[in-house]
Design a protein around this motif. Sequence first.
Motif, mmCIF file in Angstrom:
data_model
loop_
_atom_site.group_PDB
_atom_site.id
_atom_site.type_symbol
_atom_site.label_atom_id
_atom_site.label_comp_id
_atom_site.label_asym_id
_atom_site.label_seq_id
_atom_site.Cartn_x
_atom_site.Cartn_y
_atom_site.Cartn_z
ATOM 1 N N LEU A 156 10.301 8.054 12.929
ATOM 2 C CA LEU A 156 11.003 6.981 12.555
ATOM 3 C C LEU A 156 12.681 7.620 13.569
ATOM 4 N N ALA A 157 12.448 9.021 13.703
ATOM 5 C CA ALA A 157 12.964 10.543 14.217
ATOM 6 C C ALA A 157 13.571 9.779 15.323
ATOM 7 N N SER A 158 13.294 8.643 16.400
ATOM 8 C CA SER A 158 13.709 9.119 17.635
ATOM 9 C C SER A 158 14.249 7.489 17.342
ATOM 10 N N GLU A 159 14.767 6.710 16.145
ATOM 11 C CA GLU A 159 15.107 5.711 16.301
ATOM 12 C C GLU A 159 14.651 4.653 17.025
ATOM 13 N N PRO A 160 13.675 4.261 16.543
ATOM 14 C CA PRO A 160 12.703 3.354 17.891
ATOM 15 C C PRO A 160 13.396 1.469 16.860
ATOM 16 N N LYS A 161 13.058 0.509 17.855
ATOM 17 C CA LYS A 161 12.972 -0.652 17.227
ATOM 18 C C LYS A 161 12.230 -1.189 16.842
ATOM 19 N N VAL A 162 11.154 -0.720 16.946
ATOM 20 C CA VAL A 162 9.789 -1.270 16.553
ATOM 21 C C VAL A 162 8.832 -0.597 16.109
ATOM 22 N N LEU A 163 8.161 -0.099 14.371
ATOM 23 C CA LEU A 163 7.107 0.700 14.180
ATOM 24 C C LEU A 163 5.749 -0.440 14.623
ATOM 25 N N LEU A 164 5.432 0.331 14.594
ATOM 26 C CA LEU A 164 3.505 -0.209 15.391
ATOM 27 C C LEU A 164 2.621 0.685 13.920
ATOM 28 N N ALA A 165 1.904 0.220 13.068
ATOM 29 C CA ALA A 165 0.928 1.182 12.687
ATOM 30 C C ALA A 165 -0.383 0.531 12.985
ATOM 31 N N ASP A 166 -1.114 1.503 12.921
ATOM 32 C CA ASP A 166 -2.564 1.038 13.541
ATOM 33 C C ASP A 166 -3.050 1.214 12.136
ATOM 34 N N GLU A 167 -3.643 0.633 10.738
ATOM 35 C CA GLU A 167 -4.198 1.207 9.849
ATOM 36 C C GLU A 167 -3.524 2.325 8.967
ATOM 37 N N PRO A 168 -2.759 2.340 8.715
ATOM 38 C CA PRO A 168 -1.517 3.556 7.694
ATOM 39 C C PRO A 168 -2.213 3.664 6.387
ATOM 40 N N THR A 169 -3.064 3.039 5.756
ATOM 41 C CA THR A 169 -3.358 3.456 4.682
ATOM 42 C C THR A 169 -4.952 3.482 5.409
ATOM 43 N N GLY A 170 -5.375 3.160 5.401
ATOM 44 C CA GLY A 170 -6.786 3.102 5.921
ATOM 45 C C GLY A 170 -7.621 4.768 5.574
ATOM 46 N N ALA A 171 -6.807 5.198 5.433
ATOM 47 C CA ALA A 171 -7.927 6.734 5.825
ATOM 48 C C ALA A 171 -6.972 6.882 3.768
ATOM 49 N N LEU A 172 -6.558 6.457 2.920
ATOM 50 C CA LEU A 172 -5.561 6.614 1.544
ATOM 51 C C LEU A 172 -5.915 5.943 0.547
ATOM 52 N N ASP A 173 -6.061 5.803 -0.471
ATOM 53 C CA ASP A 173 -6.819 5.511 -1.671
ATOM 54 C C ASP A 173 -5.785 4.358 -2.335
ATOM 55 N N SER A 174 -5.993 3.467 -3.378
ATOM 56 C CA SER A 174 -5.201 2.228 -3.230
ATOM 57 C C SER A 174 -3.685 2.433 -3.941
ATOM 58 N N THR A 175 -3.726 3.792 -4.628
ATOM 59 C CA THR A 175 -1.950 4.133 -5.294
ATOM 60 C C THR A 175 -0.962 4.796 -4.110
ATOM 61 N N THR A 176 -2.028 5.595 -3.618
ATOM 62 C CA THR A 176 -1.645 6.367 -2.390
ATOM 63 C C THR A 176 -0.255 4.995 -1.308
ATOM 64 N N SER A 177 -1.922 4.299 -0.861
ATOM 65 C CA SER A 177 -1.634 3.319 0.040
ATOM 66 C C SER A 177 -0.493 2.968 -0.089
ATOM 67 N N TYR A 178 -0.592 2.050 -1.110
ATOM 68 C CA TYR A 178 0.941 1.509 -2.109
ATOM 69 C C TYR A 178 2.543 2.288 -2.088
ATOM 70 N N GLU A 179 2.569 3.089 -2.066
ATOM 71 C CA GLU A 179 3.281 4.396 -2.184
ATOM 72 C C GLU A 179 3.878 4.249 -0.387
ATOM 73 N N VAL A 180 2.618 4.299 0.255
ATOM 74 C CA VAL A 180 3.236 3.855 1.313
ATOM 75 C C VAL A 180 4.117 2.830 2.609
ATOM 76 N N MET A 181 2.733 1.891 1.793
ATOM 77 C CA MET A 181 3.465 0.363 2.022
ATOM 78 C C MET A 181 5.231 0.045 1.015
ATOM 79 N N GLU A 182 5.561 0.954 0.559
ATOM 80 C CA GLU A 182 6.497 0.402 -0.685
ATOM 81 C C GLU A 182 7.655 0.893 0.590
#
Length: 235
Positions: A156-182
Amino acid sequence: MIEIKGLHKSYVTGANSLHVLKGIDFTVEEGEMVAIMGSSGSGKSTLLNILGMLDEADEGSYELDGKPIKKLNEKIAARYRNKFLGFVFQSFNLISYKNALENVAMPLYYQGVKRGERFSKAMHYLTKVGLADWATHLPNELSGGQKQRVAIARALASEPKVLLADEPTGALDSTTSYEVMEIIQGINDEGKTILIVTHEDDIAHMCKRIVHLKDGVIIEDSRIDQVRVKELSHV
Ligand code: ADP
Ligand code: MG
């Protein structure tokens, strides 16, 4: 914001050619939050990498913010990438010997932003992902979820117009995945366009639209009622 038409991509290795994307038409408006789903090997990362200008299609057209993306020289491509696109990966890709704040500030260095501004922006985005108190910690002192939040702040720091995330929660347990999704939902609430590759159904349903890839084509593309992480009782 994003418009692709008739996109094809094959990988050629030796005498073999693998036709991965076989005619993709796809439009994303500003402010959307789209999940790209499909089984492993269905071409999700290939598509995201083309959208992210990390790779080029063999055929078809791609317009990003009204600009045709084709055969750009590396300098212009890099400028577009910096200006328009932020990336988040499954494996975080943080620099291990730099602390959280330095990691977030890093892309700004390559964009020629002055030191003071780099660090104040980096701190702003670290605060936004709830990690102000962790600024001086190294990646190996952070949990997986915290590392991914640093990676999101960095994107986000470079203030892009689009954020692209490839399996951003793929390495996280489900509680942590949900925190990241929030956090990602909060960023989208502020208007940022977001595309997330995932093969997890619950994660996809936290987006506003699901695009399903199979055998190189889009077999389904539908707007959905977004599941809000905040409203889930067990988080
Ligand atoms: P997904 O992200 O949906 O799992 P990918 O886009 O990574 O799928 O890959 C789609 C197919 O293309 C897979 O069969 C994969 O093995 C192949 N592939 C991906 N990248 C390359 C590459 N650089 N060279 C050759 N084949 C590749
Ligand atoms: Mg992939």
